[in-house]
Design a protein around this motif. Structure first.
Motif, PDB file in Angstrom:
ATOM      1  N   PRO A 117       0.853  -1.191   0.000  1.00  0.00           N
ATOM      2  CA  PRO A 117       0.000   0.000   0.000  1.00  0.00           C
ATOM      3  C   PRO A 117       0.887   1.239   0.000  1.00  0.00           C
ATOM      4  N   GLU A 118       0.354   2.350  -0.484  1.00  0.00           N
ATOM      5  CA  GLU A 118       1.214   3.527  -0.650  1.00  0.00           C
ATOM      6  C   GLU A 118       1.793   4.005   0.689  1.00  0.00           C
ATOM      7  N   GLN A 119       1.028   3.869   1.773  1.00  0.00           N
ATOM      8  CA  GLN A 119       1.562   4.269   3.081  1.00  0.00           C
ATOM      9  C   GLN A 119       2.750   3.399   3.459  1.00  0.00           C
ATOM     10  N   GLY A 120       2.637   2.075   3.211  1.00  0.00           N
ATOM     11  CA  GLY A 120       3.753   1.170   3.485  1.00  0.00           C
ATOM     12  C   GLY A 120       4.939   1.455   2.583  1.00  0.00           C
ATOM     13  N   ALA A 121       4.651   1.810   1.333  1.00  0.00           N
ATOM     14  CA  ALA A 121       5.731   2.127   0.387  1.00  0.00           C
ATOM     15  C   ALA A 121       6.494   3.372   0.839  1.00  0.00           C
ATOM     16  N   ALA A 122       5.789   4.326   1.416  1.00  0.00           N
ATOM     17  CA  ALA A 122       6.456   5.529   1.922  1.00  0.00           C
ATOM     18  C   ALA A 122       7.423   5.181   3.046  1.00  0.00           C
ATOM     19  N   LEU A 123       7.040   4.216   3.902  1.00  0.00           N
ATOM     20  CA  LEU A 123       7.935   3.784   4.974  1.00  0.00           C
ATOM     21  C   LEU A 123       9.119   3.002   4.402  1.00  0.00           C
ATOM     22  N   ALA A 124       8.872   2.182   3.380  1.00  0.00           N
ATOM     23  CA  ALA A 124       9.947   1.417   2.743  1.00  0.00           C
ATOM     24  C   ALA A 124      10.945   2.335   2.055  1.00  0.00           C
ATOM     25  N   ARG A 125      10.499   3.510   1.681  1.00  0.00           N
ATOM     26  CA  ARG A 125      11.367   4.479   0.993  1.00  0.00           C
ATOM     27  C   ARG A 125      12.300   5.208   1.971  1.00  0.00           C
ATOM     28  N   ARG A 126      12.012   5.089   3.262  1.00  0.00           N
ATOM     29  CA  ARG A 126      12.816   5.804   4.272  1.00  0.00           C
ATOM     30  C   ARG A 126      14.047   4.971   4.610  1.00  0.00           C
ATOM     31  N   ARG A 127      14.968   4.927   3.660  1.00  0.00           N
ATOM     32  CA  ARG A 127      16.175   4.107   3.783  1.00  0.00           C
ATOM     33  C   ARG A 127      17.211   4.798   4.669  1.00  0.00           C
ATOM     34  N   GLU A 128      17.977   3.976   5.385  1.00  0.00           N
ATOM     35  CA  GLU A 128      19.101   4.489   6.173  1.00  0.00           C
ATOM     36  C   GLU A 128      20.411   3.790   5.836  1.00  0.00           C
ATOM     37  N   HIS A 129      20.323   2.545   5.371  1.00  0.00           N
ATOM     38  CA  HIS A 129      21.539   1.744   5.254  1.00  0.00           C
ATOM     39  C   HIS A 129      21.708   1.038   3.917  1.00  0.00           C
ATOM     40  N   SER A 130      20.676   0.939   3.104  1.00  0.00           N
ATOM     41  CA  SER A 130      20.763   0.154   1.877  1.00  0.00           C
ATOM     42  C   SER A 130      19.809   0.722   0.834  1.00  0.00           C
ATOM     43  N   GLU A 131      20.031   0.333  -0.420  1.00  0.00           N
ATOM     44  CA  GLU A 131      19.220   0.852  -1.520  1.00  0.00           C
ATOM     45  C   GLU A 131      18.778  -0.268  -2.453  1.00  0.00           C
ATOM     46  N   PRO A 132      17.531  -0.740  -2.335  1.00  0.00           N
ATOM     47  CA  PRO A 132      17.029  -1.696  -3.317  1.00  0.00           C
ATOM     48  C   PRO A 132      16.650  -0.960  -4.603  1.00  0.00           C
ATOM     49  N   GLY A 133      16.707  -1.663  -5.705  1.00  0.00           N
ATOM     50  CA  GLY A 133      16.318  -1.049  -6.959  1.00  0.00           C
ATOM     51  C   GLY A 133      16.178  -2.063  -8.070  1.00  0.00           C
ATOM     52  N   LEU A 134      15.754  -1.571  -9.212  1.00  0.00           N
ATOM     53  CA  LEU A 134      15.555  -2.401 -10.394  1.00  0.00           C
ATOM     54  C   LEU A 134      16.702  -2.182 -11.361  1.00  0.00           C
ATOM     55  N   TRP A 135      17.267  -3.282 -11.865  1.00  0.00           N
ATOM     56  CA  TRP A 135      18.304  -3.193 -12.897  1.00  0.00           C
ATOM     57  C   TRP A 135      17.621  -3.303 -14.255  1.00  0.00           C
ATOM     58  N   MET A 136      17.910  -2.355 -15.141  1.00  0.00           N
ATOM     59  CA  MET A 136      17.215  -2.287 -16.427  1.00  0.00           C
ATOM     60  C   MET A 136      18.183  -2.372 -17.598  1.00  0.00           C
ATOM     61  N   GLY A 137      19.330  -3.027 -17.370  1.00  0.00           N
ATOM     62  CA  GLY A 137      20.321  -3.180 -18.431  1.00  0.00           C
ATOM     63  C   GLY A 137      20.688  -4.629 -18.648  1.00  0.00           C
ATOM     64  N   GLY A 138      21.678  -4.849 -19.497  1.00  0.00           N
ATOM     65  CA  GLY A 138      22.137  -6.191 -19.811  1.00  0.00           C
ATOM     66  C   GLY A 138      23.205  -6.674 -18.842  1.00  0.00           C
TER      67      GLY A 138
END
Length: 255
Positions: A117-138
């Motif tokens: 849910p967007e509220q949970g996503a806002a909390l997940a965005r409050r990073r302190e130590h790591s950065e998850p993300g999507l890789w969009m290359g080869g």
């Protein structure tokens, strides 16, 4: 000391409820055995559950071991995340543009990507130590991306859809740090997925909690000698049986 993963372990895969583990949780409180949460969630995400479980001043291992949540300590001031973001911005544009981290997304975009849910996503965005993300290359660009970050001391781990960048700490590192602070006689760790293996192997006793929705954990060497066990029941029901059984087993051994 009991150290536990959350989703699919202490929390039910479907409902995210811990109620099936209530008897074991009550036993831990009665015996004064600390429960340390160990999760991929951020401190902002875990704070409410930590309070709900009545864990007081105990720390929690957050962001897959990249850091610790300490109740009463404000989040958002850790230098680790800023270092990771600076390393990303220092990359050549060709590589930087192929990684889209949570810090590059809005809460709405994270919600769409993760199903939170967007509220949970806002909390997940409050990073302190790591950065998850999507890789969009080869694959070739990915190798160059990882090598460039490695030269700056940034490590990467694949987990499901996401490539997560950190300074290299794991849940096992968090376990060792908390154990050094609390000095328990015995450390029990519980988890359900392959990314929990280092946590289980760092404990005196590890428990693989059955989760039919997660990739299976392959047979581990420690299972042959009983240092790592598996539950028959799923999620918090298996967690409950395992914790009660181990507390009773250790009590008998100490009598």
């Amino acid at each position: 000391m009991v150290v536990s993963d959350l989703d699919g372990t202490l929390l039910d895969h479907e409902t995210y409820s811990w109620q099936a583990a209530a008897p074991a949780l009550a036993l831990l409180k009665q015996r004064g055995i600390p429960l340390i949460l160990a999760t991929s969630k951020t401190a902002a995400e875990v704070r409410g559950l930590h309070r709900e479980l009545g864990l007081g001043a105990l720390p929690a291992i957050v962001e897959n071991g990249a850091g610790l949540y300490r109740p009463g300590v404000a989040d958002g001031a850790e230098p680790g995340y800023a270092r990771i973001r600076a390393a990303l911005e220092a990359l050549p544009d060709r590589l930087r543009q192929r990684f889209r981290g949570f810090g590059d997304m809005t809460a709405a975009e994270i919600a769409e990507t993760t199903g939170l849910p967007e509220q949970g996503a806002a909390l997940a965005r409050r990073r302190e130590h790591s950065e998850p993300g999507l890789w969009m290359g080869g694959d070739g660009d990915l190798r160059a991306f990882l090598q460039a970050l490695d030269r700056q001391g940034i490590h990467a781990r694949h987990g499901g859809r996401f490539l997560t960048l950190s300074l290299g700490r794991t849940k096992a590192d968090g376990l060792r740090q908390v154990a050094a602070e609390l000095s328990p006689d015995t450390v029990i760790a519980l988890g359900d997925a392959p990314n929990d293996v280092d946590l289980l192997q760092a404990a005196d006793i590890g428990v693989i909690v059955r989760n039919d929705h997660a990739p299976a954990i392959a047979q581990l060497p420690e299972e042959a000698v009983g240092r790592i066990r598996r539950t028959k029941k799923i999620g918090p029901e298996g967690w409950n049986d395992a914790v009660i059984g181990l507390v009773q087993e250790l009590q008998k051994a100490g009598d």
